[in-house]
Structure formats: C-alpha cells, structure tokens
Design an enzyme around this catalytic site. Structure first.
Site, PDB file in Angstrom:
ATOM      1  N   ASN A   1     -15.591 -27.507 -16.467  1.00 56.22           N
ATOM      2  CA  ASN A   1     -14.579 -28.577 -16.413  1.00 56.22           C
ATOM      3  C   ASN A   1     -13.258 -28.036 -15.859  1.00 56.22           C
ATOM      4  OD1 ASN A   1     -12.518 -28.289 -18.949  1.00 56.22           O
ATOM      5  ND2 ASN A   1     -14.517 -27.488 -19.544  1.00 56.22           N
TER       6      ASN A   1
ATOM      7  N   TYR B   1      -9.892 -18.780 -13.121  1.00 55.41           N
ATOM      8  CA  TYR B   1     -11.273 -19.043 -13.555  1.00 55.41           C
ATOM      9  C   TYR B   1     -11.782 -20.362 -12.951  1.00 55.41           C
ATOM     10  CZ  TYR B   1     -14.801 -20.707 -16.933  1.00 55.41           C
ATOM     11  OH  TYR B   1     -15.928 -21.221 -17.524  1.00 55.41           O
TER      12      TYR B   1
HETATM   13  C1  15L Z   1     -15.011 -23.174 -20.475  1.00 55.77           C
HETATM   14  O1  15L Z   1     -15.308 -23.229 -19.288  1.00 55.77           O
HETATM   15  C2  15L Z   1     -15.123 -21.922 -21.237  1.00 55.77           C
HETATM   16  O2  15L Z   1     -16.182 -21.115 -20.800  1.00 55.77           O
HETATM   17  C3  15L Z   1     -15.228 -22.153 -22.731  1.00 55.77           C
HETATM   18  O3  15L Z   1     -14.980 -20.934 -23.380  1.00 55.77           O
HETATM   19  C4  15L Z   1     -14.272 -23.219 -23.222  1.00 55.77           C
HETATM   20  O4  15L Z   1     -12.951 -22.760 -23.087  1.00 55.77           O
HETATM   21  C5  15L Z   1     -14.482 -24.494 -22.439  1.00 55.77           C
HETATM   22  O5  15L Z   1     -14.414 -24.252 -21.054  1.00 55.77           O
HETATM   23  C6  15L Z   1     -13.476 -25.605 -22.795  1.00 55.77           C
HETATM   24  O6  15L Z   1     -12.870 -26.163 -21.866  1.00 55.77           O
HETATM   25  O7  15L Z   1     -13.321 -25.935 -23.966  1.00 55.77           O
END
Ligand code: 15L
Length: 271
Positions: free
Chosen positions: A110, A134
C-alpha cells in the site's frame, strides 16, 4: 503449478503464508537470507541473498511459480532499500526469465500509493504516489513486473498488501487489513488463474472502510472471508492509545508519510 518458490520465508508474512500454502503446494521451496527459526522437517529451504544474481538463479532453478515476499519490508536507509528491494527485485525477475519460470506474484505494498489522502477512493490504475523510499521500491517492482509480462510473457500479479495480521490493529488498519488466508487466496489466483497476464490487486480483506476499489480481484474470483469491522471496538480502543499524527492520520500510508516529513501542509497538499 506444483513447484512454487516462496522468498522472504523467515519474515512475518512468510512465516504465516508458508503454513497455509504447504498443503496446497507440497513441493513448496522456501528461501530467505537466513534460515527460518521454526523450519519444519517436512520443509525445503535454500538460503540466498537477493542482491546476488548467482544465488537467486540457484533458488529459482526448476521452479514454475514464485511468490516474492523477500526484501526489506519497511522504510529504511537508501543503501538497504537499493540492495534488497531494487537490485534484489531485478535479480528475482531476471532469474525468473532466464530459468523459464511461468509466474511471479510480487508482494507490493500500500505504500506505493501511500500519499493518497484517506478521502480518496483509488483503484489500481492510479498514478503511484509512494510515501517512502520503501514505497518507491514497491512501485519499481510493479513496473518491473509489467515489463517482464509485456516483453517476456511472464505472468505477473502484484499485490499491494495492506496490513497482514490476525486482526486490524488500529483505525487505519480497519481500512487496509488482510487476513492471512485471504492473502493466500489472492496469491493462488496469481499462481493458477488461466486468464491472468499482468494485474495489480490490493491485498485487503472485506473492509467496509476500504479506501481501495479492488473489483479486479473480485473479477478473478476473489472472495475474502475476513471482515475488519468485526474487530471495530478493539481497533478503536488501540487507536486511542496512539498519539495524534496530523500528516499520518490524513494520508493512507500513515506513519510512513509523517516519517521525515518536512513538506508544505497547505491546501494544495491536501487535495
Ligand atoms: C507494509 O508494507 C509493511 O511491510 C508492514 O510492516 C506494515 O507497516 C504495513 O505496510 C502497513 O501499512 O501497515
């Protein structure tokens, strides 16, 4: 589609998913940079550093389909993101192509679209709006998947995963929660659906507060069983313990948006 490789097998999502997928794909091959602490006697594991193409080629040998969870799973320093999520993701797709793998399910996030405000309802065809280095790396992986699908005929499903867990942890997660079994169902569509060429779905359960239009997943037969609203009281109680975050509470990506934020908080930014 019997021979499946799962990268990132020692991580949180990998640990949950390999238990759900093992009965479906008995020949499941697991990989990660380190051996999962709870590896069972009936599980097959091969270590690999995703940043090393030669190591990635070895784990991909003889495989029909890949679930690519491997990489760095939160915001991190550029060098870490570069090695794990940019070079690592390129190596994964390139090894898949050269070794004749048919399908890749890419764990996007997301956070590739995290800077959309929460009042926007978005499909998977919007311009990416990453909220972190990220998130940029996840948008890169989606673009790479599209290239390998169009140019090399790889069948690719990118899942913009919300938050995987037993239940939604707070108010934001009521909109983006995904039950592990539902995520496994989406992955199986990516590995098995005969019509799939390249698609992007949201990795989310049946969430009444969703910010996302996930109709494409439903068109492919997705029928989630998790319902975030069943955990409403618990999630709201947990939310009350969190400090207000004017930026993170406004955007879909939450704290990934407010981290290192020094932008303009004016009206244009809020559109
Ligand atoms: C992600 O992409 C992460 O990998 C996870 O650790 C959470 O932070 C998640 O998103 C989120 O948005 O809650």
């Amino acid at each position: 589609m019997a021979r499946i490789l799962l990268t990132g097998a020692a991580g949180d999502i990998g640990t949950r998913l390999r238990k759900i997928l093992k009965p479906v794909y008995p020949d499941l091959r697991l990989s990660d940079i380190k051996r999962p602490a709870d590896l069972g006697n009936d599980e097959t594991f091969m270590a690999a550093d995703l940043a090393r193409l030669d190591e990635v080629e070895k784990i991909v040998e003889g495989i029909d389909g890949i679930i690519h969870l491997g990489g760095f799973s939160v915001e991190g320093p550029w060098e870490t993101i570069l090695q794990s999520n940019i070079i690592g993701c390129y190596n994964l797709f390139e090894a898949a192509r050269s070794k004749g793998v048919k399908r890749v399910v890419f764990a996007s996030s997301n956070h590739a679209v995290g800077f959309y405000p929460r009042h926007h309802h978005i499909g998977t065809d919007v311009t990416v709006r990453p909220d972190s280095r990220y998130g940029v790396s996840k948008a890169f992986g989606e673009a790479l998947g599209s290239l390998y699908a169009d140019k090399h005929g790889l069948r690719v499903l990118c899942l913009r995963i919300g938050n995987v867990g037993d239940k939604p942890l707070d108010k934001r997660r009521l909109s983006i929660w995904v039950k592990p079994e539902d995520l496994a169902q989406l992955m199986r569509i990516g590995l098995e659906h005969p019509d799939l060429r390249f698609e992007i779905f949201y990795g989310a359960s049946w969430n009444e507060r969703a910010w996302w239009d996930n109709h494409k997943a439903y068109d492919y037969g997705y029928r989630p069983t998790g319902r975030a609203e069943d955990y409403l009281d618990e999630a709201m109680t947990a939310q009350e313990k969190l400090k207000p975050d004017p930026v993170g509470d406004f955007f879909q990506g939450g704290t990934f948006c407010s981290l290192e934020f020094d932008g303009d908080a004016g009206p244009v930014w809020k559109k």
